[in-house]
Motif scaffolding. Structure first.
Motif, PDB file in Angstrom:
ATOM      1  N   SER A  84       0.793  -1.219   0.000  1.00  0.00           N
ATOM      2  CA  SER A  84       0.000   0.000   0.000  1.00  0.00           C
ATOM      3  C   SER A  84       0.826   1.270   0.000  1.00  0.00           C
ATOM      4  N   ASN A  87      -3.545   4.170   1.960  1.00  0.00           N
ATOM      5  CA  ASN A  87      -4.987   4.046   2.187  1.00  0.00           C
ATOM      6  C   ASN A  87      -5.469   2.603   2.226  1.00  0.00           C
ATOM      7  N   GLY A 187      -3.713   5.455 -10.025  1.00  0.00           N
ATOM      8  CA  GLY A 187      -2.445   4.984  -9.480  1.00  0.00           C
ATOM      9  C   GLY A 187      -2.210   3.561  -9.949  1.00  0.00           C
ATOM     10  N   ASN A 188      -2.735   2.608  -9.174  1.00  0.00           N
ATOM     11  CA  ASN A 188      -2.615   1.203  -9.556  1.00  0.00           C
ATOM     12  C   ASN A 188      -3.712   0.820 -10.558  1.00  0.00           C
ATOM     13  N   ALA A 189      -4.639   1.751 -10.806  1.00  0.00           N
ATOM     14  CA  ALA A 189      -5.685   1.653 -11.835  1.00  0.00           C
ATOM     15  C   ALA A 189      -6.842   0.717 -11.485  1.00  0.00           C
ATOM     16  N   THR A 317     -10.786  11.043  -3.777  1.00  0.00           N
ATOM     17  CA  THR A 317     -10.653   9.680  -3.265  1.00  0.00           C
ATOM     18  C   THR A 317     -10.343   9.544  -1.776  1.00  0.00           C
TER      19      THR A 317
END
Ligand code: F0G
Length: 350
Positions: A84, A87, A187-189, A317
């Motif tokens: 992570s 979050n 970010g990581n999608a 987010t």
């Protein structure tokens, strides 16, 4: 329901749960869809903010985590693990605590916001700071989940996507139809993948008449999807999206292309400007990564790429309290006064 029961109960018929599934919930979801008058004025559109910082641990991750931990419990898991940028670890730690499970988290050393670190620790997670970036942490967590009795709860876990798609449902339920454009940070999608799945499901059964164009925004120093190449050393002040090799890369491209959308880069400067505008003008305090959606919307609008009169939703987010450093730096140092009305009034310019 007499009260909001959490998103699994609210959308039970659209999620992979059965009557015997042991639901682990903190009553996540049902987050505000706040009209944004200043952004609407600047863009000539009707802009709304989906305020995901209002979830129990302060980010959209709770939507995925209620599902991931519920299914892990159903499958008999006793321990979960995640990599992570902060979050996900905060959310995993909270939901694991609720389920009575052990939670292990791997975070990039020195690169997660203090509030998020505090959340993982207070909920009792076993936290390791890895000498590497998020991409290294995810590779390590994935390997541990294969070799040891521990379930991976990153967004490569399809249950995470299932939970997160409910944000799109909520937006359509409130607006009465899908928006024309949906903006979000990438970010990581996983999240752009989840929203796209949610919008498609609602359009497929006629709950919405159409799907929105999906507009994703990466930080310029961590924009592999924009450049088409893995970023070995991603850098951005928006640590939540400091990711150089997103796990759901191809799914993000599919969301972009199938929706007629775009994935662009926004500079840290533009992210911070949007962060301040959100706080000052819309009165919504988000963490820097969250402001990438708004920075991106303004960037496209200023370049003439946004047709006026459209309905636009920006997902913000995460909660600003997780990463207060950027709120304090650049602000004037507070003045100290005696317990004296005249002195206070003089300082306040009253
Ligand atoms: N915004 C915030 C506040 C995030 O924490 C994240 C991802 C994103 C946006 C991007 O979402 O990865 O689905 O494209 N945070 C992950 C984490 C990586 O570990 O907390 P994404």
């Amino acid at each position: 329901h007499p009260f909001w029961p959490g998103l699994i109960e609210a959308y039970r018929d659209r999620l992979p749960v059965s009557p015997s599934t042991p639901v682990v919930t903190l009553q996540e979801g049902a987050t505000p869809l706040v009209p944004a008058p200043e952004l609407s004025r600047r863009t000539g559109c009707e802009v709304f903010l989906k305020v995901e910082g209002a979830n129990p641990t302060g980010s959209f991750k709770d939507r995925g985590m209620t599902m991931a931990i519920t299914k892990a419990l159903e499958e008999g898991a006793q321990a979960v693990i995640c990599a992570s940028t902060g979050n996900t670890s905060a959310s995993a730690a909270a939901y694991a605590a609720r389920a009575g499970m052990t939670c292990a988290v791997l975070v990039p050393q020195g690169k997660i916001a203090t509030g998020k670190l505090a959340q993982a620790l207070v909920h009792g997670a076993k936290l390791l700071q890895v000498e590497g970036n998020f991409d290294d942490c995810l590779a390590l967590a994935s390997k541990l989940a294969i070799d040891y009795p521990v379930s991976l709860v990153n967004s490569v876990n399809q249950y995470r996507i299932e939970g997160q798609k409910t944000a799109a449902f909520e937006i359509v339920d409130v607006l009465g139809d899908a928006p024309d454009v949906h903006c979000l940070p990438v970010g990581n999608a996983g999240n752009i993948t989840a929203y796209w799945q949610g919008y498609r499901e609602y359009a497929a059964d006629g709950t919405a008449t159409h799907t929105p164009a999906m507009w994703g925004f990466q930080a310029a120093g961590a924009a592999p999807i924009v450049t088409g190449r893995v970023v070995e050393r991603p850098e951005t002040i928006a640590t939540a999206i400091r990711i150089g090799n997103p796990a759901s890369w191809t799914k993000a491209l599919a969301a972009r292309d199938e929706s007629g959308g775009r994935i662009d880069a926004v500079t840290d400067r533009a992210i911070l400007a949007a962060y301040r505008l959100l706080a000052r003008s819309e009165a919504v305090f988000v963490e820097p990564a969250s402001a990438a959606s708004v920075a991106g919307l303004l960037q496209v609008a200023e370049a003439g790429g946004l047709e006026p009169g459209q309905r636009v939703v920006c997902t913000v987010t995460g909660n600003g309290l997780k990463d207060p450093e950027w709120a304090i730096s650049g602000a004037p140092v507070p003045v100290t006064v005696p317990v004296d009305a005249a002195a206070a009034a003089a300082q306040l310019g009253l």
